[in-house]
Every structure is written in C-alpha cells, then in structure tokens.
Design an enzyme around this catalytic site. Structure first.
Site, mmCIF file in Angstrom:
data_model
loop_
_atom_site.group_PDB
_atom_site.id
_atom_site.type_symbol
_atom_site.label_atom_id
_atom_site.label_comp_id
_atom_site.label_asym_id
_atom_site.label_seq_id
_atom_site.Cartn_x
_atom_site.Cartn_y
_atom_site.Cartn_z
ATOM 1 N N TYR A 21 0.840 -1.211 0.000
ATOM 2 C CA TYR A 21 0.000 0.000 0.000
ATOM 3 C C TYR A 21 0.871 1.255 0.000
ATOM 4 C CZ TYR A 21 -3.133 3.601 1.794
ATOM 5 O OH TYR A 21 -3.829 4.764 1.970
ATOM 6 N N GLU A 43 -10.864 5.617 5.873
ATOM 7 C CA GLU A 43 -10.173 6.361 6.937
ATOM 8 C C GLU A 43 -11.085 6.511 8.151
ATOM 9 O OE1 GLU A 43 -7.070 7.135 7.280
ATOM 10 O OE2 GLU A 43 -6.309 6.971 5.239
ATOM 11 N N TRP A 51 -4.585 0.734 10.616
ATOM 12 C CA TRP A 51 -4.789 0.800 9.173
ATOM 13 C C TRP A 51 -4.626 -0.587 8.557
ATOM 14 C CZ3 TRP A 51 -7.503 3.284 6.039
ATOM 15 C CH2 TRP A 51 -7.267 3.282 4.667
#
Length: 194
Positions: A21, A43, A51
């Site tokens: 990512y 988010e 995350w």
C-alpha cells in the site's frame, strides 16, 4: 509481485500489505471521485483501529458497499444496514455504517454543488499537493490547518467520522500532502505527481 525489502521507506509500513500500500498508493494524488469517497470512508472506518486491519478488509468493504457507489449507498435503508452489521468481513460498528450511508448522501450533494468531489477536496490544498520535508516520524503531524478546515467544512455538510486527524490521514493517503520522509524512496516520485 514480491515486495522489495532493501528499499528505504517510511517507518510505518512493517507488514507486507502495508508495504505494498505504501509503495504503490499512499501519497500518490487521487483524483477519481469514487476512489476519494472510498478512501474517506475507509479512513473513518479506521478510527480506533489499525490501518492494517482496514487494508485487510478493503476488498470486503468494496463488496459490502457496492464498490463504493455513492448513489447506491445513499439509498440504503434498514435492511442494508442490518446486512452490513451482520457482515464479518467489515468493521461491524453501527455508527460507522450509518456514517457511510450519510456520507454517501453528503458526497452526492458536494458533487452536485462543485461538479466533482475531487474539485471540492483539493481546494483545501490550493489544487495541488503540498510537499513537506519530513525528516523523521516525529516530524509528521496528526493534523494541520488544512485538515482542520476540511474537517469543519465536511461536518457542516453533514459528513460523519471526519475529524481533523482522520482528514489529515486522508490527505496523506490521497496525495494531497506528501509526507513521505526525505529518506523514503517514494518521496521524489510522489513529489513529481499532481
């Protein structure tokens, strides 16, 4: 595709999914409305979680939320909300699911008013990425004047789970701010993208 381990990158990606990512998406300017909407929702879903957890569930989110098609999500009712609350592939938080439905409605209103979500969001950084010169992890803030302004305006337009810290993380991910450290191999490449 194997992940190169010899490259110098920002310190936060430590797991293979995070590294891919970071190397291929994070900090690269996004201008597609659907992709920006997806990133804002993810988010917000991350709030209170890592995350990595959200990245691992991203494909499940795409499937559960009709590919982040805001027009479809805005029409979700009690039946769809119940389906989502029972889906183990996503974070089953009633407030976050309700926020996604509300955010889809607000997203559509912003598109109508500004012509695109992209135009609206990028106005908070003057239309082009803000390239920072971060030397270490401690130099990277949790929020900025721009994320404060974005958060206030999104909230005024009915968006949920868009506090200033979430907005700053979104701005980093969407390439609105380049917070790759000076030593990160991605920094120069991202600095040349608009």
């Amino acid at each position: 595709m194997p992940v190169p381990t010899s490259l110098r990158r920002c310190p936060w990606p430590t797991k293979p999914l995070d590294i891919v990512y970071h190397d291929r998406e994070w900090g690269r300017p996004h201008h597609d409305d659907r992709a920006l909407f997806e990133l804002l929702i993810l988010e917000g879903a991350q709030a209170g979680l890592s995350w990595t957890t959200i990245l691992a569930k991203r494909e499940n989110y795409r499937k559960a939320f009709d590919g982040f098609d805001a027009t479809k999500i805005a029409k979700y009712g009690a039946r769809e909300a119940a389906r989502l609350l029972a889906d183990p592939g996503i974070v089953r938080n009633r407030l976050k699911i309700a926020a996604t439905i509300q955010n889809a409605k607000s997203f559509l209103a912003v598109q109508k008013e500004f012509g695109s979500f992209d135009r609206y969001l990028w106005s908070f950084v003057g239309g082009s990425p803000k390239v920072n010169r971060r030397r270490g992890r401690g130099d990277v803030p949790a929020f900025s004047e721009e994320s404060d302004a974005m958060s206030r305006d999104l909230k005024a337009r009915g968006f949920k789970f868009v506090g200033t810290t979430i907005c700053y993380a979104f701005m980093q991910a969407a390439g609105m701010v380049n917070d790759h450290l000076l030593t990160c191999f991605c920094r120069a490449e991202c600095a040349n993208l608009k």
